[in-house]
Design an enzyme around this catalytic site. Structure first.
Site, mmCIF file in Angstrom:
data_model
loop_
_atom_site.group_PDB
_atom_site.id
_atom_site.type_symbol
_atom_site.label_atom_id
_atom_site.label_comp_id
_atom_site.label_asym_id
_atom_site.label_seq_id
_atom_site.Cartn_x
_atom_site.Cartn_y
_atom_site.Cartn_z
ATOM 1 N N LYS A 111 0.866 -1.192 0.000
ATOM 2 C CA LYS A 111 0.000 0.000 0.000
ATOM 3 C C LYS A 111 0.905 1.245 0.000
ATOM 4 O O LYS A 111 1.848 1.323 0.771
ATOM 5 C CB LYS A 111 -0.880 -0.007 1.254
ATOM 6 C CG LYS A 111 -2.072 0.907 1.186
ATOM 7 C CD LYS A 111 -3.123 0.510 2.237
ATOM 8 C CE LYS A 111 -4.415 1.271 2.030
ATOM 9 N NZ LYS A 111 -5.489 0.801 2.929
ATOM 10 N N GLU A 139 -19.183 -4.926 10.213
ATOM 11 C CA GLU A 139 -20.080 -4.144 11.063
ATOM 12 C C GLU A 139 -21.184 -4.991 11.678
ATOM 13 O O GLU A 139 -21.570 -4.773 12.833
ATOM 14 C CB GLU A 139 -20.696 -3.002 10.253
ATOM 15 C CG GLU A 139 -19.735 -1.857 9.945
ATOM 16 C CD GLU A 139 -18.822 -2.132 8.761
ATOM 17 O OE1 GLU A 139 -18.956 -3.194 8.134
ATOM 18 O OE2 GLU A 139 -17.964 -1.274 8.477
ATOM 19 N N ARG A 156 -25.592 -1.202 7.306
ATOM 20 C CA ARG A 156 -25.356 -2.630 7.038
ATOM 21 C C ARG A 156 -25.741 -3.489 8.240
ATOM 22 O O ARG A 156 -25.970 -4.681 8.109
ATOM 23 C CB ARG A 156 -23.887 -2.808 6.676
ATOM 24 C CG ARG A 156 -23.470 -4.210 6.427
ATOM 25 C CD ARG A 156 -22.149 -4.276 5.759
ATOM 26 N NE ARG A 156 -22.225 -3.972 4.327
ATOM 27 C CZ ARG A 156 -21.199 -4.090 3.498
ATOM 28 N NH1 ARG A 156 -20.029 -4.460 3.962
ATOM 29 N NH2 ARG A 156 -21.313 -3.811 2.216
HETATM 30 C C1 LIG Z 1 -18.751 -1.546 4.957
HETATM 31 C C2 LIG Z 1 -17.553 -0.634 4.989
HETATM 32 N N1 LIG Z 1 -16.922 -0.413 6.162
HETATM 33 C C3 LIG Z 1 -15.862 0.415 6.224
HETATM 34 C C4 LIG Z 1 -15.415 1.071 5.094
HETATM 35 C C5 LIG Z 1 -14.277 2.070 5.203
HETATM 36 N N2 LIG Z 1 -13.119 1.602 4.420
HETATM 37 C C6 LIG Z 1 -12.849 2.078 3.233
HETATM 38 S S1 LIG Z 1 -11.514 1.380 2.547
HETATM 39 C C7 LIG Z 1 -11.235 0.462 3.956
HETATM 40 C C8 LIG Z 1 -10.074 -0.458 4.055
HETATM 41 C C9 LIG Z 1 -10.131 -1.422 2.901
HETATM 42 O O1 LIG Z 1 -9.031 -2.306 3.020
HETATM 43 P P1 LIG Z 1 -8.745 -3.248 1.776
HETATM 44 O O2 LIG Z 1 -9.994 -3.874 1.315
HETATM 45 O O3 LIG Z 1 -7.657 -4.151 2.198
HETATM 46 O O4 LIG Z 1 -8.282 -2.256 0.628
HETATM 47 P P2 LIG Z 1 -6.904 -1.416 0.545
HETATM 48 O O5 LIG Z 1 -7.264 -0.023 1.011
HETATM 49 O O6 LIG Z 1 -5.909 -2.101 1.437
HETATM 50 O O7 LIG Z 1 -6.518 -1.461 -0.893
HETATM 51 C C10 LIG Z 1 -12.241 0.685 4.875
HETATM 52 C C11 LIG Z 1 -12.320 0.028 6.209
HETATM 53 C C12 LIG Z 1 -16.120 0.824 3.890
HETATM 54 N N3 LIG Z 1 -15.784 1.452 2.752
HETATM 55 N N4 LIG Z 1 -17.156 -0.021 3.868
HETATM 56 MG MG LIG Z 2 -5.668 -4.057 2.049
#
Ligand SMILES: Cc1ncc(C[n+]2csc(CCOP(=O)(O)OP(=O)(O)O)c2C)c(N)n1
Ligand SMILES: [Mg+2]
Ligand SMILES: CC(=O)[C@@H](O)[C@H](O)COP(=O)(O)O
Length: 605
Positions: free
Chosen positions: A257, A342, A370
């Site tokens: 990342k 969640e 959700r």
């Molecule tokens: C249901 C939900 N909860 C929380 C979020 C907030 N959120 C956005 S991106 C993220 C992290 C995502 O991690 P990952 O899927 O590993 O993607 P990366 O950013 O590492 O590429 C979160 C928790 C969201 N978008 N949707």
């Molecule tokens: Mg990730």
């Protein structure tokens, strides 16, 4: 500054025409472009720097939009947008009328999922694969890119169960494993991924596959990986092999990342997951950022934690964004990060409450949607003392329709026994949070917006649960100012006073259930206008109007809130102004309502 390579990249066909030897230079140009643009506009810099080579490989192997590329959460689709002809729009990224920060069907046929809520892509993929099969388009490939964080969401496993059950429908899952959500991804699944990441050796990899020591293989999916997510040749090879298998397959891609930009790679908190306008040299804001509502909550919940050891906190992979960092530092055993889960967070909180504790679930308003069933029937049905702290409530702004927290204050009041508070300023946030965690017989909610927290607004007097903020004996108009809209309501009252119109302004503090004292106060006025940053249906104003009618009051009661529509991305102030929820709009609405009442009285005289 964009180079010739990027400038000549009008569409994926042009990308596919490039020789493989040009790809490292192209990746470098895209990274430089991302840092230059996103540091000016704000946005998801870290996630997109991590998927440059992956996005290039996807568009070289698959023929979008005939083949469908799905991006889970969608915050990592900037490179996809650059490669599908939208490079020129990046100066307008996340701005009013500009490029969305997420896929947008209105922007491009290459985009499918607009919802920025995580863990949905595999379910879309399952549905699309079934549709293509039924419609005789089984040659169209369905590819879902899912992060390791998103994969901790339950919906992913519901979808995997269905995808693996249909070997004849070849969904291609690309697991983008950078080991993080914001923070390092937690839980047993993350440990399993770490095991798989260590399987670089073919023999070991074969063993994990055959011995069922691989969750995905154990479900019946083909598993390819781990693949170096920054080696385009490796990626293209793996994606082509996955396609040739003609069965559901998971390609496990390992990435970094923030790759290629030191301030992101070295940022321990979240690899510059989402930045505001920052200095590209350091990746940090140029000016000092004023305290936000989140920082007020962060201080107060840590103080409450020190006073009450039965208070515990939960987060769904957003410890720092929701302000639980200080609490976690002081009470590491009393904070639980459940991953992007969640629904599990809410019912686990119910379990914590059944065990005699008072859980505080810190979550963005939009993500609580959700877990409505869990709140209703796992918490409220059992009258359990769980407090939900909803950050990003109301209009959030640049993150667009699936991030505005404009539904909670309209939907949650239907939950029996639920109490909902909307603080108007930092002092009331501290006060209402303490009142909420002192409730023992049901769920409580405290909601506040994504803005800097304004100055404290003193009350003239208390009436029931409500604070009277401004009062003149002769006033025949009452403004019920909810939460952070108290400030523009008071400014509107000043404007109206200058026109000779006296207005009383009251802050209900608790908007659900309806306070009988507020009802009695409203019934003594000719016009009551409830001003709220939530959708009008189900809002306080609607419930107040219903109650006034039920007691036969002659008061004209109206809700002045947001339309029950999906509102596009823009700045928070722009959206509130557009919908009249600023001082000018509120004053204008009062004048219009008074004119209507006057006309009606004249007509019926
Ligand atoms: C249901 C939900 N909860 C929380 C979020 C907030 N959120 C956005 S991106 C993220 C992290 C995502 O991690 P990952 O899927 O590993 O993607 P990366 O950013 O590492 O590429 C979160 C928790 C969201 N978008 N949707
Ligand atoms: Mg990730
Ligand atoms: C994509 C996602 O859901 C989050 O990263 C979102 O961008 C949160 O935004 P803020 O934390 O900046 O409000």
């Amino acid at each position: 500054m964009t180079t010739a390579l990027l400038e000549n990249l009008a569409d994926p066909a042009a990308l596919r025409a490039l020789p493989a030897t040009a790809l490292p230079a192209l990746a470098a140009d895209i990274r430089a472009f991302l840092v230059d643009k996103v540091c000016r506009t704000g946005g998801h810099l870290g996630p997109n720097l991590g998927v440059v080579e992956l996005s290039i490989a996807l568009h070289r192997v698959f023929d979008s939009p005939r083949d469908v590329l799905l991006f889970d959460t969608g915050h990592q689709a900037y490179v996809h947008k650059i490669l599908t002809g939208r490079r020129a729009g990046f100066d307008t990224l996340r701005k009013t009328g500009g490029l969305s920060g997420y896929p947008s069907r209105a922007e491009s046929a290459h985009d499918m999922i607009e919802n920025s809520h995580a863990s949905t892509a595999l379910s879309y993929a399952d549905g699309l694969a079934k549709a293509f099969t039924l419609r005789g388009q089984a040659d169209r490939r369905v590819v879902a890119v899912v992060g390791d964080g998103a994969m901790t969401g339950g919906m992913c496993w519901e979808a995997l169960n269905n995808i693996a059950a249909a070997p004849q429908r070849p969904v291609i899952i690309v697991l983008n494993d950078n080991g993080r959500s914001y923070s390092p991804t937690i839980g047993g699944f993350a440990h399993h991924l770490a095991e798989l990441r260590r399987c670089r050796d073919d023999r070991l990899r074969a063993w994990t596959r055959e011995s069922g020591q691989n969750l995905f293989a154990g479900l019946g999916l083909a598993y390819l990986g781990p693949v170096d997510g920054h080696d385009t040749a490796q990626l293209e090879g793996a994606l082509r092999r996955a396609t040739a298998l003609r069965r559901p397959v998971l390609v496990h891609v390992t990435t970094t990342k923030g790759k290629g930009y030191q301030p992101a790679e070295q940022d321990e908190e979240d690899c510059l997951h989402a930045v505001g306008v920052v200095d590209p040299a350091a990746g940090k804001p140029n000016a000092h950022v004023r305290p936000t509502w989140t920082s007020v909550f962060a201080d107060e919940i840590a103080a409450i934690g020190a006073e009450h050891d039965h208070v515990v906190c939960l987060t769904a992979a957003m410890l720092h964004p929701t302000g639980l960092g200080a609490f976690a530092e002081r009470f590491p055993n009393r904070v639980f990060d459940v991953g992007i889960a969640e629904q599990h967070a809410v019912t686990s909180a119910a379990g914590l409450a059944m065990g005699g504790l008072h859980p505080v679930v810190a979550i963005y308003s939009t993500f609580l949607s959700r877990a409505f069933d869990q709140l209703l029937l796992d918490v409220a049905l059992h009258r359990l003392p769980v407090t939900f702290v909803l950050d990003r409530a109301g209009i959030t702004g640049p993150d667009g329709p699936s991030h505005h927290g404009m539904w909670d204050a309209s939907v949650l009041p239907v939950v029996p026994g639920l109490r909902l508070a909307a603080p108007r300023d930092p002092a009331r946030l501290r006060q209402l949070l303490r009142e909420a965690v002192a409730v023992h017989d049901g769920p409580t909610v405290v909601r506040y917006p994504k803005t800097t927290a304004g100055p404290d607004i003193p009350a003239v007097r208390r009436i029931g649960h409500s604070d009277v903020l401004r009062e003149t004996p002769a006033a025949q108009t009452l403004i019920v100012a909810v939460g952070p809209l108290a400030a523009p309501c008071l400014a509107a009252a000043d404007e109206l006073a200058a026109q000779g119109i006296d207005v009383t302004v009251v802050d209900p503090r608790w908007t659900a259930p309806l306070d009988p004292e507020l009802l009695r106060l409203a019934a003594r006025h000719r016009l009551v206008l409830a001003v709220e940053d939530t959708t009008a249906t189900g809002a306080l104003g609607a419930r107040l109007a219903q109650a006034l009618a039920a007691i036969g009051a002659t008061t004209c009661a109206a809700t002045f809130a947001l339309p029950a529509r999906f509102l596009p991305h823009a700045t928070r102030d722009h959206i509130l102004h557009t919908h009249g929820l600023d001082a000018e709009g509120i004053a204008t609405t009062v004048l219009k309502r008074l004119a209507t009442i006057h006309q009606h009285e004249e007509a019926t005289r």
